[in-house]
Design a protein around this motif. Structure first.
Motif, PDB file in Angstrom:
ATOM      1  N   LEU A 192     -45.060 -10.237  25.462  1.00  0.00           N
ATOM      2  CA  LEU A 192     -45.379 -10.389  24.135  1.00  0.00           C
ATOM      3  C   LEU A 192     -46.854 -10.307  24.244  1.00  0.00           C
ATOM      4  N   ALA A 193     -47.561  -9.796  23.082  1.00  0.00           N
ATOM      5  CA  ALA A 193     -49.071  -9.834  22.961  1.00  0.00           C
ATOM      6  C   ALA A 193     -49.612 -11.174  23.003  1.00  0.00           C
ATOM      7  N   ASN A 194     -48.911 -12.196  22.662  1.00  0.00           N
ATOM      8  CA  ASN A 194     -49.297 -13.862  22.743  1.00  0.00           C
ATOM      9  C   ASN A 194     -48.728 -14.709  23.966  1.00  0.00           C
ATOM     10  N   TYR A 224     -45.673  -4.569  11.143  1.00  0.00           N
ATOM     11  CA  TYR A 224     -45.460  -5.801  11.805  1.00  0.00           C
ATOM     12  C   TYR A 224     -46.541  -6.728  11.687  1.00  0.00           C
ATOM     13  N   GLN A 225     -47.711  -6.326  11.879  1.00  0.00           N
ATOM     14  CA  GLN A 225     -48.919  -7.206  11.904  1.00  0.00           C
ATOM     15  C   GLN A 225     -49.009  -7.968  10.366  1.00  0.00           C
ATOM     16  N   TRP A 230     -39.666  -6.190  15.252  1.00  0.00           N
ATOM     17  CA  TRP A 230     -40.076  -4.862  15.721  1.00  0.00           C
ATOM     18  C   TRP A 230     -38.983  -3.930  15.445  1.00  0.00           C
ATOM     19  N   PRO A 259     -47.364  -4.810  20.307  1.00  0.00           N
ATOM     20  CA  PRO A 259     -47.134  -6.224  20.266  1.00  0.00           C
ATOM     21  C   PRO A 259     -46.001  -6.519  21.400  1.00  0.00           C
ATOM     22  N   LEU A 289     -46.783  -0.390  13.677  1.00  0.00           N
ATOM     23  CA  LEU A 289     -47.855  -1.661  14.134  1.00  0.00           C
ATOM     24  C   LEU A 289     -48.343  -2.195  12.822  1.00  0.00           C
ATOM     25  N   SER A 300     -39.081 -11.479  17.849  1.00  0.00           N
ATOM     26  CA  SER A 300     -40.234 -10.496  17.874  1.00  0.00           C
ATOM     27  C   SER A 300     -39.555  -9.091  17.944  1.00  0.00           C
TER      28      SER A 300
END
Length: 380
Positions: A89-91, A26-27, A16, A107, A23, A12
């Motif tokens: 990390l966002a997840n 990345y997404q 990044w 993220p 953003l 990640s």
């Protein structure tokens, strides 16, 4: 200092780095390839040019496996290992849940201090860098009172109002700073001691920016969405019409947060921004208790805050920490929590009951929410 960077975090961070904090790119790459790991394989890096990604990102991707780029990226990783206490990390489950609803959430968060406190109830206090003595005193007084009542004070480590708010939050070991630079830097530099005190006294310092990111002007408005996103509400303590804190208030309003503003003398340039916010619908406040009342948290704060000790992750039994991390301050039903935690319903109910008995969870109308632990349990 980090013990290690996990493989998922490494990939990640690599992505990044390649998209230089974009953003949208990345997404887009995550959505297309399915994961950061797949997006940065040598073969897939060559496919970026067909995806409409910015040409600068494509160029970086094509050069990434050169010796110079690999050396520079390794310096970034070394810097993160040296200066970070945590990476979220966002997840991952330790990512602050209050940021998850926003499509522009960072993220990755790099931080120092107690990451667990990012999920504690926060109120942002922002305002002018060139504040008046009156404004500085108001910022300090409001922050001190709110921190005393159990809220973490979140701000941007800037001069003026931010600085006063952080100092007051430190008195109760409840303050969080969001930076617009890499984690190894402090801006402004004269706040290095303040930053160190925040980390050493139960708070945390975070940034979404990779090491060696300079304090560029464009990064500060971007930083503000994290300040407001983490918080239950935003207080503008003092602001001129051109103050950057009005950007924070605008972002907070777009996020559905309550905006509070302290009024001043009608002829004072220092307060014209606050007066404009009030005209546009912000709530006028002249006492911090009004903020607590308007936020209407499902907690009987006056009862619970007789013991002002800071809640830390160590206060929660290990087997309950994952469930507590999934709770928010709004409330979720049993089915939603079961899906998020992958716990059997009987186990989930038992753990929720334990959290209630510890004063960490509140059940109202079939919905479970966080509750600030203190010497007494939560009350509806």
């Amino acid at each position: 200092m980090l013990n290690q960077i996990s493989k998922l975090q490494l990939e990640s961070i690599r992505l990044w780095y390649l998209v230089q904090h974009s953003l949208s790119s990345y997404q887009q790459l995550i959505d297309y390839f399915g994961s950061a790991e797949q997006a940065v394989t040598p073969a897939n890096l060559q496919r970026w040019s067909s995806l409409g990604i910015h040409k600068n990102h494509i160029q970086r991707a094509q050069q990434f496996y050169s010796a110079a780029e690999q050396q520079h990226f390794q310096k970034i990783l070394d810097c993160l290992t040296q200066h970070c206490d945590f990476i979220c990390l966002a997840n991952e489950p330790d990512y602050p849940a209050q940021l998850l609803p926003y499509s522009d959430r960072p993220p990755i968060l790099f931080g120092q201090g107690q990451s667990f406190n990012l999920s504690q109830p926060q109120i942002a206090i922002v305002g002018s860098r060139k504040a008046s003595q009156h404004g500085l005193q108001l910022s300090y007084d409001f922050a001190y009172y709110l921190a005393d009542k159990g809220f973490f004070i979140t701000s941007g480590l800037a001069q003026g109002i931010d600085q006063a708010a952080h100092h007051a939050g430190l008195k109760h070991q409840r303050t969080i700073a969001v930076m617009a630079t890499g984690i190894e830097q402090t801006y402004p530099s004269q706040h290095l001691q303040l930053r160190q005190q925040i980390v050493e006294h139960g708070g945390c310092v975070i940034t979404e920016f990779l090491p060696f990111t300079k304090p560029l002007q464009r990064n500060f408005p971007r930083r503000n969405r994290i300040v407001s996103g983490l918080s239950l509400g935003v207080l503008v303590a003092e602001a001129a019409l051109e103050s950057g804190s009005l950007i924070t208030a605008k972002l907070a309003a777009e996020q559905g947060k309550l905006i509070f503003a302290i009024p001043g003398h009608i002829y004072s340039e220092h307060h014209r921004g606050c007066h404009q916010l009030i005209r546009e619908g912000a709530t006028l406040v002249d006492h911090p208790e009004q903020i607590i009342e308007d936020l209407a948290l499902p907690t009987q704060w006056q009862i619970q805050q007789q013991d002002h000790s800071t809640q830390t992750k160590a206060d929660i039994p290990t087997h309950l920490q994952h469930l507590y991390q999934q709770l928010d301050w709004v409330g979720q039903d049993l089915d939603h929590l079961a899906e998020k935690t992958n716990l059997a319903v009987d186990v989930l109910l038992a753990q929720l009951m334990e959290l209630e008995l510890l004063g960490l969870c509140l059940q109202q109308a079939g919905r479970y929410s966080r509750c600030r632990a203190a010497t007494a349990p939560c009350f509806s």
